[in-house]
Write a protein that holds these residues in place. Sequence first.
Motif, PDB file in Angstrom:
ATOM      1  N   PHE A 281       0.836  -1.207   0.000  1.00  0.00           N
ATOM      2  CA  PHE A 281       0.000   0.000   0.000  1.00  0.00           C
ATOM      3  C   PHE A 281       0.872   1.259   0.000  1.00  0.00           C
ATOM      4  O   PHE A 281       0.577   2.236  -0.701  1.00  0.00           O
ATOM      5  CB  PHE A 281      -0.935   0.005   1.215  1.00  0.00           C
ATOM      6  N   MET A 282       1.934   1.243   0.798  1.00  0.00           N
ATOM      7  CA  MET A 282       2.856   2.381   0.812  1.00  0.00           C
ATOM      8  C   MET A 282       3.477   2.589  -0.568  1.00  0.00           C
ATOM      9  O   MET A 282       3.531   3.717  -1.080  1.00  0.00           O
ATOM     10  CB  MET A 282       3.967   2.156   1.842  1.00  0.00           C
ATOM     11  N   ILE A 283       3.939   1.500  -1.163  1.00  0.00           N
ATOM     12  CA  ILE A 283       4.583   1.579  -2.471  1.00  0.00           C
ATOM     13  C   ILE A 283       3.608   2.112  -3.523  1.00  0.00           C
ATOM     14  O   ILE A 283       3.959   2.958  -4.356  1.00  0.00           O
ATOM     15  CB  ILE A 283       5.130   0.197  -2.876  1.00  0.00           C
ATOM     16  N   ALA A 284       2.379   1.624  -3.479  1.00  0.00           N
ATOM     17  CA  ALA A 284       1.373   2.079  -4.446  1.00  0.00           C
ATOM     18  C   ALA A 284       1.125   3.577  -4.317  1.00  0.00           C
ATOM     19  O   ALA A 284       1.063   4.306  -5.331  1.00  0.00           O
ATOM     20  CB  ALA A 284       0.067   1.312  -4.235  1.00  0.00           C
ATOM     21  N   ASP A 285       0.987   4.055  -3.087  1.00  0.00           N
ATOM     22  CA  ASP A 285       0.766   5.486  -2.874  1.00  0.00           C
ATOM     23  C   ASP A 285       1.959   6.305  -3.348  1.00  0.00           C
ATOM     24  O   ASP A 285       1.791   7.383  -3.944  1.00  0.00           O
ATOM     25  CB  ASP A 285       0.508   5.764  -1.386  1.00  0.00           C
ATOM     26  N   MET A 286       3.165   5.808  -3.092  1.00  0.00           N
ATOM     27  CA  MET A 286       4.372   6.519  -3.522  1.00  0.00           C
ATOM     28  C   MET A 286       4.398   6.647  -5.044  1.00  0.00           C
ATOM     29  O   MET A 286       4.597   7.742  -5.587  1.00  0.00           O
ATOM     30  CB  MET A 286       5.622   5.784  -3.023  1.00  0.00           C
ATOM     31  N   GLY A 287       4.167   5.533  -5.736  1.00  0.00           N
ATOM     32  CA  GLY A 287       4.189   5.568  -7.193  1.00  0.00           C
ATOM     33  C   GLY A 287       3.100   6.442  -7.780  1.00  0.00           C
ATOM     34  O   GLY A 287       3.339   7.193  -8.737  1.00  0.00           O
ATOM     35  N   MET A 288       1.916   6.363  -7.201  1.00  0.00           N
ATOM     36  CA  MET A 288       0.796   7.168  -7.682  1.00  0.00           C
ATOM     37  C   MET A 288       1.094   8.663  -7.548  1.00  0.00           C
ATOM     38  O   MET A 288       0.852   9.453  -8.475  1.00  0.00           O
ATOM     39  CB  MET A 288      -0.462   6.806  -6.877  1.00  0.00           C
ATOM     40  N   LYS A 289       1.621   9.049  -6.403  1.00  0.00           N
ATOM     41  CA  LYS A 289       1.865  10.470  -6.155  1.00  0.00           C
ATOM     42  C   LYS A 289       3.031  11.004  -6.993  1.00  0.00           C
ATOM     43  O   LYS A 289       2.977  12.146  -7.473  1.00  0.00           O
ATOM     44  CB  LYS A 289       2.102  10.694  -4.666  1.00  0.00           C
ATOM     45  N   VAL A 290       4.055  10.198  -7.176  1.00  0.00           N
ATOM     46  CA  VAL A 290       5.171  10.629  -8.021  1.00  0.00           C
ATOM     47  C   VAL A 290       4.682  10.873  -9.446  1.00  0.00           C
ATOM     48  O   VAL A 290       5.025  11.884 -10.081  1.00  0.00           O
ATOM     49  CB  VAL A 290       6.316   9.600  -8.016  1.00  0.00           C
ATOM     50  N   GLU A 291       3.870   9.971  -9.944  1.00  0.00           N
ATOM     51  CA  GLU A 291       3.386  10.131 -11.316  1.00  0.00           C
ATOM     52  C   GLU A 291       2.421  11.314 -11.440  1.00  0.00           C
ATOM     53  O   GLU A 291       2.452  12.046 -12.445  1.00  0.00           O
ATOM     54  CB  GLU A 291       2.712   8.853 -11.814  1.00  0.00           C
ATOM     55  N   ALA A 292       1.599  11.528 -10.437  1.00  0.00           N
ATOM     56  CA  ALA A 292       0.715  12.698 -10.458  1.00  0.00           C
ATOM     57  C   ALA A 292       1.534  13.987 -10.443  1.00  0.00           C
ATOM     58  O   ALA A 292       1.228  14.945 -11.173  1.00  0.00           O
ATOM     59  CB  ALA A 292      -0.245  12.658  -9.271  1.00  0.00           C
TER      60      ALA A 292
END
Length: 384
Positions: A281-292
Amino acid sequence: MFALSEEQQAIRQAVRAVCDAKVAPAAADVDASARFPQEAYDALVASDFHAAHIPEEYGGAGADALATAIVIEEVARACASSSLIPAVNKLGTMPLLLSASDEVKAAYLPKVATGEAMFSYCLSEPEAGSDAASMKTRALRDGDGYVLNGVKRWITNAGVSDFYTVMAVTEPGQGARGISAFVVEKSDEGVSFGAPEKKLGIKGSPTREVYLDNVRVPADRMIGDEGSGFATAMRTLDHTRVTIAAQAVGIAQGALDYALGYVQERQQFGKQIAQFQGLQFMIADMGMKVEAARQLTYAAAGRSERGDSDLTFFGAAAKAYASDVAMEVTTDAVQLLGGYGFTGDYPVERMMRDAKITQIYEGTNQVQRIVMARQLLAGVQSHL
């Protein structure tokens, strides 16, 4: 909505190759020694990535705002201190590109394009940070020139750069309308520098005060008309906040990349820690926010290149969002590495320290939110 062209993708690959070979290997030592990353500068100059934004007519690569953002992002992924080489060269020269005479551009931009010189930006003062219009540095007309006196603080790459865009008061009592911009040379008599600041992060990029003690500057070194300096300074920041957003995206991406490799190697309870849902879940949030953050930054870069009317909103939004993401993602990367993340043996603690400044310089994120709110209330944001 958005895709990079083949040329832009090639630029990213080329910069990453240079950084993997020449910049990243020295990043830890640059940070630990708090020294200017000369090897990074030499490598960036050799590949023409040190000031890619300089137009071709002045000997530069002529990179547009998006390509320049990609360069800065990729350098920051390897070393945030080194990314301030192309970023601050753009910050220092943007006032010239926006407002200077052809003669001033021709005198200074080619030297930056070749790597012979760097260019810094002198706006902030000890008592004038967010409230830059309250600056005290004076430029007094004297014959065929001006005499500058004052102190500039928080000047990135001060002492290393040969040239400085300096904002100074030419008409006291007029507030922002009484401020003018000048090119000051390191070699000018009366220019000196304070001791390097001892900072939390970006330790390889020197930050020093610049002292101006009866510095005589020819009148033809004024950037734009007298009294137009503050307006030029604010227009400059509209463009260069995009570069800070790109730097923040790069720092965040570097931390995410390292953390992804670590969690797939680290074993606990008989399996990779990457297999634990809490970490996923942490990794998913990190990737999502970086791409946004990346998409918002690229959208702002497009507006910078076109000079769109909503650049002020998008520049502020990209800078604030991307820097907040960089701070969050680097902190999470430290968490993912556990105790190892808290040590200097691993790069994520350096990235976390480096990320913090992106929330502060070129306008704090609180100031960015004021800028955005004013733009929204004025109805200038595009409806996409």
